[in-house]
Design an enzyme around this catalytic site. Structure first.
Site, PDB file in Angstrom:
ATOM      1  N   ARG A   1       0.853  -1.184   0.000  1.00  0.00           N
ATOM      2  CA  ARG A   1       0.000   0.000   0.000  1.00  0.00           C
ATOM      3  C   ARG A   1       0.893   1.239   0.000  1.00  0.00           C
ATOM      4  O   ARG A   1       1.247   1.769   1.058  1.00  0.00           O
ATOM      5  CB  ARG A   1      -0.920   0.008   1.225  1.00  0.00           C
ATOM      6  CG  ARG A   1      -1.900  -1.155   1.251  1.00  0.00           C
ATOM      7  CD  ARG A   1      -2.727  -1.121   2.529  1.00  0.00           C
ATOM      8  NE  ARG A   1      -3.702  -2.213   2.563  1.00  0.00           N
ATOM      9  CZ  ARG A   1      -4.523  -2.437   3.592  1.00  0.00           C
ATOM     10  NH1 ARG A   1      -4.489  -1.637   4.659  1.00  0.00           N
ATOM     11  NH2 ARG A   1      -5.375  -3.439   3.552  1.00  0.00           N
TER      12      ARG A   1
ATOM     13  N   ASP B   1       2.110   5.079  -0.324  1.00  0.00           N
ATOM     14  CA  ASP B   1       1.508   6.321   0.142  1.00  0.00           C
ATOM     15  C   ASP B   1       1.336   7.318  -0.996  1.00  0.00           C
ATOM     16  O   ASP B   1       1.842   7.120  -2.108  1.00  0.00           O
ATOM     17  CB  ASP B   1       2.389   6.953   1.224  1.00  0.00           C
ATOM     18  CG  ASP B   1       2.380   6.162   2.522  1.00  0.00           C
ATOM     19  OD1 ASP B   1       1.393   5.454   2.780  1.00  0.00           O
ATOM     20  OD2 ASP B   1       3.362   6.267   3.283  1.00  0.00           O
TER      21      ASP B   1
ATOM     22  N   ARG C   1      11.734   5.391   3.921  1.00  0.00           N
ATOM     23  CA  ARG C   1      11.957   6.837   3.900  1.00  0.00           C
ATOM     24  C   ARG C   1      12.752   7.301   5.124  1.00  0.00           C
ATOM     25  O   ARG C   1      13.572   8.224   5.024  1.00  0.00           O
ATOM     26  CB  ARG C   1      10.615   7.568   3.802  1.00  0.00           C
ATOM     27  CG  ARG C   1       9.945   7.387   2.446  1.00  0.00           C
ATOM     28  CD  ARG C   1       8.477   7.817   2.465  1.00  0.00           C
ATOM     29  NE  ARG C   1       8.323   9.200   2.882  1.00  0.00           N
ATOM     30  CZ  ARG C   1       7.162   9.767   3.171  1.00  0.00           C
ATOM     31  NH1 ARG C   1       6.031   9.044   3.094  1.00  0.00           N
ATOM     32  NH2 ARG C   1       7.096  11.021   3.538  1.00  0.00           N
TER      33      ARG C   1
END
Length: 269
Positions: free
Chosen positions: A50, A52, A215
Site C-alpha cells: 500500500r 503512500d 523513507r
C-alpha cells in the site's frame, strides 16, 4: 474462475496513495474501475504493498479473481487503453498507471501473502534542480563543491543489513504490527550522473517494511552523508529501538516500489 496476477507501474504524483478511499483518486480505485469495465463485472484487486500518496511504482503487483470472457492475453491492451482515456494510435499519451505484465496464477495465490521480499528504490538529486524531476526525487542542496560522503553512508548501511528489530525506523500512524523485526537482505548506494542531475540510487531489499521505514532509513543515511551524524549512530538507534535517535523522514516523491519477489509457485509458471 480465473485468478490473475498483474504487474503494474505508476506515477504516484496524482494519487492519494494505493489504497481505495471514498472521494479520492487512488491507484487501486482507478485500476479497479478500468478492469471492471473491461471484464464486465465488479473487480477488486489485492495489492502487494500500500504505497503512500506521491510514491511511485516500477513493479507493483496485485491479484484479482473473476469469471470473465476476455482472454488473458488481451486484458493488458484493453485495460491500458482505458487507463490512457481510451486513446489509441500514434502519439497516444499513456495513462499514469500502466499494466506491464498479466499472468494467470493458481487459485489461492495472493499478491500480498505469497510475496517473500520486495525492493524499494529511492532517488536523491544532489545536482542542479529543474522542474522536470521535482515530483520524482529528493532534491538536496549541497554546499558549493560539497557532496554526500558515500563511504560513510555505506558504513552506516552495513548496520542496517540483516535481521533486526527496526522500531527506530517506524513512523507513527501506520497499521499496528505484531512485530517490528524485519530482515534487510541488501542495501546498495549507487551514485549516478544523468542529464542535468547528479543522482543517488538507494536500493533496499527486505522481507517486509514498517510504516515509512524506507523513507526514514534514507533520511538517516542522508544525515550520515552530510556529516550530521556518524555511521555508528545508526547502530545505536537500532539497538535502542528509539525513533528519536534515527534521522528525518525523506519525502515520498523519491520513493519507488521497484520489484516484488514471489515464492516458488510463480517461479514454476
Amino acid at each position: 474462475m480465473k485468478n490473475v496476477l498483474l504487474t503494474i507501474e505508476y506515477d504516484g504524483s496524482g494519487f492519494h496513495g494505493w489504497q481505495e478511499q471514498p472521494g479520492q483518486r487512488t491507484v487501486q480505485g482507478e485500476l479497479q474501475n478500468a478492469l471492471s469495465e473491461v471484464t464486465g463485472q465488479e473487480i477488486k484487486v489485492n495489492g502487494t504493498s500500500r504505497t503512500d500518496a506521491g510514491v511511485h511504482a516500477l513493479g507493483q503487483c496485485c491479484t484479482f479473481s473473476g469469471d470473465f470472457g476476455i482472454p488473458i492475453e488481451k486484458l493488458k491492451l484493453a485495460t491500458n487503453n482505458l487507463l490512457s482515456e481510451g486513446r489509441t494510435g500514434g502519439g497516444t499519451k499513456p495513462g499514469d498507471i500502466r499494466i506491464v505484465d498479466v499472468k494467470e496464477v493458481p487459485e489461492g495465490f495472493h499478491a500480498r501473502f505469497n510475496c517473500i521480499k520486495k525492493t524499494y528504490r529511492y532517488l536523491i538529486n544532489t545536482g542542479e534542480p529543474h522542474p522536470f524531476n521535482r515530483d520524482y526525487c529528493y532534491y538536496i542542496d549541497p554546499k558549493p563543491g560539497d557532496t554526500l560522503d558515500f563511504s560513510a553512508m555505506e558504513k552506516a548501511a552495513e548496520y542496517i543489513v540483516g535481521t533486526h528489530d527496526f522500531a527506530c525506523f517506524q513512523a507513527a500512524g501506520g497499521t499496528p504490527r505484531e512485530s517490528t523485526v524485519r530482515t534487510i537482505f541488501e542495501l546498495r548506494i549507487n551514485p549516478q550522473i544523468h542529464w542535468r542531475a547528479k543522482e543517488v540510487e538507494i536500493d533496499i531489499t527486505g522481507d517486509g517494511f514498517l510504516y515509512n521505514m524506507v523513507r526514514i532509513i534514507v533520511g538517516t543515511l542522508v544525515e550520515v552523508g552530510q556529516g550530521r551524524r556518524s555511521p555508528e549512530s545508526v547502530k545505536k538507534a537500532i539497538e535502542a529501538r528509539d525513533r528519536t535517535l534515527a534521522g528525518h523522514t525523506a519525502p515520498p516523491e523519491g520513493l519507488y516500489l521497484a520489484k516484488i519477489y514471489f515464492d516458488d509457485i510463480i517461479n514454476k509458471l
